[in-house]
Design a protein around this motif. Structure first.
Motif, PDB file in Angstrom:
ATOM      1  N   MET A   2      53.478   3.895  54.437  1.00  0.00           N
ATOM      2  CA  MET A   2      52.787   3.246  53.735  1.00  0.00           C
ATOM      3  C   MET A   2      51.525   4.125  53.387  1.00  0.00           C
ATOM      4  N   PRO A   3      50.922   4.281  52.385  1.00  0.00           N
ATOM      5  CA  PRO A   3      49.867   5.389  52.397  1.00  0.00           C
ATOM      6  C   PRO A   3      48.732   4.903  53.175  1.00  0.00           C
ATOM      7  N   VAL A   4      48.481   3.583  53.013  1.00  0.00           N
ATOM      8  CA  VAL A   4      47.241   2.993  53.928  1.00  0.00           C
ATOM      9  C   VAL A   4      47.381   3.277  55.322  1.00  0.00           C
ATOM     10  N   LEU A   5      48.602   2.928  55.734  1.00  0.00           N
ATOM     11  CA  LEU A   5      48.773   3.530  57.424  1.00  0.00           C
ATOM     12  C   LEU A   5      48.927   5.024  57.577  1.00  0.00           C
ATOM     13  N   ARG A   6      49.371   5.603  56.663  1.00  0.00           N
ATOM     14  CA  ARG A   6      49.243   7.234  56.862  1.00  0.00           C
ATOM     15  C   ARG A   6      47.816   7.668  56.995  1.00  0.00           C
ATOM     16  N   ALA A   7      46.988   6.817  56.117  1.00  0.00           N
ATOM     17  CA  ALA A   7      45.527   7.426  56.431  1.00  0.00           C
ATOM     18  C   ALA A   7      44.889   6.792  57.665  1.00  0.00           C
ATOM     19  N   GLU A   8      45.577   5.645  58.176  1.00  0.00           N
ATOM     20  CA  GLU A   8      45.112   4.962  59.277  1.00  0.00           C
ATOM     21  C   GLU A   8      45.336   5.624  60.618  1.00  0.00           C
ATOM     22  N   LEU A   9      46.254   6.667  60.405  1.00  0.00           N
ATOM     23  CA  LEU A   9      46.450   7.493  61.463  1.00  0.00           C
ATOM     24  C   LEU A   9      45.456   8.229  61.907  1.00  0.00           C
ATOM     25  N   LEU A  10      44.887   8.752  60.973  1.00  0.00           N
ATOM     26  CA  LEU A  10      43.690   9.683  61.081  1.00  0.00           C
ATOM     27  C   LEU A  10      42.238   8.898  61.209  1.00  0.00           C
ATOM     28  N   ARG A  11      42.279   7.871  60.332  1.00  0.00           N
ATOM     29  CA  ARG A  11      41.158   6.755  60.197  1.00  0.00           C
ATOM     30  C   ARG A  11      40.692   6.142  61.560  1.00  0.00           C
ATOM     31  N   SER A  12      41.946   5.959  62.291  1.00  0.00           N
ATOM     32  CA  SER A  12      41.777   5.233  63.696  1.00  0.00           C
ATOM     33  C   SER A  12      40.764   6.066  64.475  1.00  0.00           C
ATOM     34  N   ILE A  13      41.143   7.721  64.361  1.00  0.00           N
ATOM     35  CA  ILE A  13      40.374   8.381  65.231  1.00  0.00           C
ATOM     36  C   ILE A  13      39.000   8.699  64.580  1.00  0.00           C
ATOM     37  N   TYR A  14      39.019   8.769  63.610  1.00  0.00           N
ATOM     38  CA  TYR A  14      37.614   9.009  63.011  1.00  0.00           C
ATOM     39  C   TYR A  14      36.637   7.732  63.160  1.00  0.00           C
ATOM     40  N   ARG A  15      37.138   6.422  63.553  1.00  0.00           N
ATOM     41  CA  ARG A  15      36.613   5.232  63.595  1.00  0.00           C
ATOM     42  C   ARG A  15      36.005   5.340  65.141  1.00  0.00           C
ATOM     43  N   ASN A  16      36.883   5.806  65.929  1.00  0.00           N
ATOM     44  CA  ASN A  16      36.677   5.768  67.423  1.00  0.00           C
ATOM     45  C   ASN A  16      35.674   6.931  67.963  1.00  0.00           C
ATOM     46  N   ASP A  17      35.735   7.812  67.140  1.00  0.00           N
ATOM     47  CA  ASP A  17      34.920   9.230  67.503  1.00  0.00           C
ATOM     48  C   ASP A  17      33.560   9.445  66.549  1.00  0.00           C
ATOM     49  N   PHE A  18      33.646   8.863  65.301  1.00  0.00           N
ATOM     50  CA  PHE A  18      32.485   9.232  64.558  1.00  0.00           C
ATOM     51  C   PHE A  18      31.719   7.924  63.844  1.00  0.00           C
TER      52      PHE A  18
END
Lengths: 541, 310
Positions: free
Chosen positions: A122-138
């Motif tokens: 699902m595109p939303v989850l594909r982006a979350e694969l990266l977004r979850s790291i972004y949220r954690n570190d940025f």
């Protein structure tokens, strides 16, 4: 399952099994669900030779099936620094990381999700694969609250997951058409692939062609004399079919127009017929043009890899136009090539102030919409010829074909080249049928093999990704007897051949200018009995 | 300042901090976005481009001028136009795929967002003295049931209904549940809490509107007063609103400015007509024609291809 059939062959896959799709997600949360990497599902990693010749970081021999991917020791730091740098360089990246509300409008728009039911597609989850790291570190909340704020720690498993799923995205942008904020998964996939490349995780189907483009000018590695032989061979074929000897101008200084097309059409059927179509058309209208062996690739494998590589490969087109002293550039039928030409070329390698605003030497039409980049799409060029009645066309020569048109992702969603090819198509064939509305124009479905996915080893992904398109083709095949799928993309011509053979057998793929050439009445021609595929025009005779 | 204890905390300190967090965070975030350039011209195009004069272009979904792009963004913001395209994909035996129109998300989103806007504007009557005529007009148009006093506003009903349906949608779809994180539920419950306390304040508590206005005016003029006749429920409402304001810039609620700044929507599709400049356009090593010819010159000459250097 047939014996001796391997996972890189379509025959390996059973229709029944592939279509047993459950769109309901599994019970286990995706964050803790392991990624399965099995034959048929992944692309081969870049070989050290190609990666080194392009000067890419950390070239090495490794396999996705291995436990150890031999990442550089400081891989984590490289990824985080790389993310930081890209957040500073791309507003799109920042905004797309921050604004998604997970409304789910995109979820069932991805052809890979439709064909697999895998929630990470699902595109939303594909982006979350990266977004979850972004949220954690940025982000502040991620740093303070971690997983509570949707953050996730960057681990080797995350890298493996990125490799699996950002190479199950064809950067087709269908999902972004439905996104209320225009979040572009292609942009996110491009960022993720750049990050993976920084730690030496890239795929051979992209890097080797890119290395070839860099050295020989085209992704197949055809050398100048080989290209000449190929084009001369096409001229022989055309002479045999039509009785007309076409000229093949190559590297000609002082020509009015430089013609650039994807090199795939020089080598692989059915693209070769389209290439012959160009030669026949240009001869018939007496175009003062030239091919180039140095800039012999319109397609740009850099787009699937990194912005820098894209720029490097694309630079050759303007450089060659300058060297040859042409007035403007004409581009052949290709999908992602036109994403690059239309949205990146002028920015990356312009300004093209040494060229003139394109004017058709046949009709006098000024292509003012291309007044800065000075490059015109052949469908725009030919549509103008047709509209002005400058071609003599005998559409009846395509009568045994019942044609539908597949909008390629990039011309549809990064340009809006929708009606030009249709106008040409309707003038050269009399049996034209559209696929269902939700599967064409800006809502067109991807072939499943774009953006570097058109290899053999990932056949399961390709067949699943091509299922939605394939079933729409099957629909018009059954409803209207469609037997030919026209398209203006070199990747489509290869990948949709596989997709149609599997999902809609009996439908063959053709380029637009193959059909133009079939119908084109040429001065001095002999009676035409066969089309450009050497198939008889009248099957009865 | 002569406001006692808890009132001081919930009535003055928390709202003040929330307002600082809201405006400060909002600006910090939006300026942060703006500080990153837009290196490439990447609009998502829907429908026909502008090319040949005899082909009708789609001005709304594939704009070719900045004005057109602004209109496209405006329609996305005001009417949630992209959501009108939404479909639901289903697979049947055969196999057969269907793409049925699905506009529920559009409807619920419009209900919630528009009613929220009207409610925020109606609240201006508590912040401004004298109350502007257009706020009173808005209130009049917002009347839902004329019966009883005070009247029930349409926006109140649509706000709570819209939120409830959005929540129900998120909970009832297995796919949506799967992708949802805490940040997706929290604002929904928060807004429902704000709606509930607001409705109770207006309809069921013995709140003195004049007293509340006096208190709020004290806050906005930065001279808080102790006002009698304000129910505890008001402080609950105010606290929840404060949490929303404080939370806003650090959350997905920033989709509000995000949609305005999204380069896939706010750029005109004219990149072949007008050059887009990338401020960090990096130099890259290009394999030059001279290098290429050096490698292949012999073969080129043999094949009869022209060369630059003999």
């Amino acid at each position: 399952m047939a014996v001796n059939v391997k996972p890189d062959q379509p025959e390996y896959y059973n229709h029944e099994q592939l279509t047993q799709i459950d769109y309901r997600p599994p019970a286990q949360a995706w964050e803790s669900r392991p990624v399965t990497i099995r034959p048929g599902s992944f692309l081969h990693p870049a070989k050290p030779k190609g990666a080194s010749s392009l000067g890419l970081p950390h070239p090495r021999q490794w396999s996705p099936m291995d436990e150890d991917w031999k990442l550089p020791a400081d891989w984590k730091e490289i990824i985080i620094t790389g993310m930081k740098e890209r957040l500073e360089k791309y507003r799109s990246f920042k905004i797309f990381m921050d604004t998604c509300v997970r409304c789910g409008a995109c979820a069932d728009k991805c052809h890979f999700f439709i064909g697999s039911g895998d929630p990470r597609n699902m595109p939303v989850l594909r982006a979350e694969l990266l977004r979850s790291i972004y949220r954690n570190d940025f982000t502040l909340t991620g740093r303070l609250l971690g997983t509570l704020a949707g953050g996730r720690e960057l681990t080797v498993d995350v890298i493996k997951e990125w490799f699996a799923y950002f190479y199950q995205c064809t950067e087709c942008r269908r999902c972004s058409v439905f996104c209320p904020f225009g979040i572009d998964t292609a942009e996110i996939t491009m960022m993720a692939r750049e990050l993976l490349q920084l730690v030496g995780v890239s795929v051979n189907w992209i890097i080797e062609p890119a290395a070839n483009c860099d050295r020989t000018g085209n992704h197949l590695g055809i050398q100048p004399h080989g290209m000449k032989d190929t084009l001369e061979f096409f001229a022989d074929e055309i002479e045999e079919l039509t009785g007309v000897r076409v000229n093949v101008p190559i590297n000609k200084k002082g020509a009015e127009i430089l013609f650039v097309t994807p090199s795939g059409d020089l080598l692989a059927d059915p693209g070769t017929y389209t290439c012959m179509g160009y030669l026949a058309l240009f001869h018939e209208i007496g175009l003062n043009y030239t091919w180039s062996t140095y800039a012999s690739e319109g397609g740009n494998f850099g787009l699937f890899s990194s912005a820098d590589l894209m720029k490097r490969l694309n630079a050759k087109i303007f450089a060659e136009a300058r060297r040859l002293g042409v007035r403007w550039i004409l581009g052949g039928e290709c999908g992602h090539m036109w994403r690059v030409v239309h949205q990146y070329m002028d920015t990356m390698n312009g300004p093209a102030d040494f060229l003139d605003v394109p004017v058709s030497p046949v009709t006098g039409t000024r292509f003012s919409h291309a007044r800065s980049t000075k490059m015109v799409h052949i469908a725009e060029f030919t549509a103008d010829l047709v509209k002005n009645g400058r071609l003599t066309l005998d559409a009846s020569r395509n009568d045994r074909l019942r044609v539908t048109f597949h909008d390629s992702c990039n011309p549809a969603r990064a340009m809006g080249l929708i009606e030009e090819p249709r106008a040409v198509l309707k003038s050269v064939c009399r049996n034209f049928f559209e696929m269902p509305e939700e599967t064409i124009r800006e809502k067109t479905l991807c072939c499943g093999g774009g953006a570097g996915l058109g290899a053999g080893e990932n056949m399961e992904v390709r067949l699943r990704g091509g299922m939605a398109r394939g079933l729409a083709v099957k629909h018009v095949r059954d409803a209207h007897g469609v037997n030919r799928l026209a398209t203006i993309c070199a990747i489509d011509r290869v990948t949709l051949t596989t997709v149609c053979d599997y999902w809609a057998p009996g439908v063959k793929v053709a380029g637009l200018h193959e059909l133009v050439a079939n119908a084109l009445v040429m001065k001095g021609q002999k009676k035409r009995t066969h089309d450009f595929r050497h198939e008889p025009l009248d099957p009865e005779s | 300042m002569d406001v006692p204890g808890l009132c001081l905390f919930f009535g003055v300190i928390v709202p003040s901090l929330a307002v600082v967090s809201f405006f400060g965070g909002f600006a910090w975030k939006a300026i942060g976005w703006a500080r990153s350039p837009v290196p490439f011209h990447i609009p998502i195009t829907c429908g026909q481009q502008r090319s040949l004069p005899w082909i009708r272009s789609n001005r709304l979904d594939n704009p070719h001028t900045p004005m057109g792009a602004a209109l496209r963004v405006a329609l996305a913001v005001l009417l949630f136009r992209p959501l009108l395209r939404n479909t639901m994909t289903e697979i049947y035996a055969g196999p057969k795929l269907t793409y049925a129109p699905s506009r529920w998300l559009w409807l619920f989103a419009v209900m919630f967002h528009w009613s929220m806007l009207v409610i925020v504007l109606r609240h201006l009557r508590l912040f401004v003295e004298p109350v502007p005529a257009w706020v009173l007009t808005l209130q009049r148009f917002d009347r839902f049931f004329e019966v009883g006093h005070p009247v029930i506003h349409a926006s109140t009903v649509l706000f709570v209904l819209g939120l409830g349906l959005l929540l129900l949608r998120r909970l009832s779809s297995p796919q949506l549940r799967y992708i949802s994180i805490l940040n997706d539920y929290f604002p929904l419950f928060l807004l429902l809490g704000i709606g509930a306390t607001g409705t109770l304040l207006r309809h069921y508590s013995n709140s003195d509107a004049a007293a509340i206005k006096e208190f709020v005016m004290g806050l906005v003029t930065l001279s808080p007063l102790a006002v009698s006749g304000i129910p505890a429920l008001f402080y609950v409402h105010l606290f929840l609103v404060s949490v929303l304001l404080a939370y806003f810039p650090w959350s997905k609620l920033m989709h509000m400015p995000g949609v305005l700044m999204s380069p896939t929507l706010n750029l005109a599709n004219n990149s072949r007509a007008v050059r887009h400049v990338n401020p960090w356009n990096p130099p890259v090593g290009v394999h030059s024609y001279a290098e290429y010819e050096d490698e292949f010159r012999g073969r080129m000459i043999e094949a009869g291809l022209p060369v630059d250097k003999l």
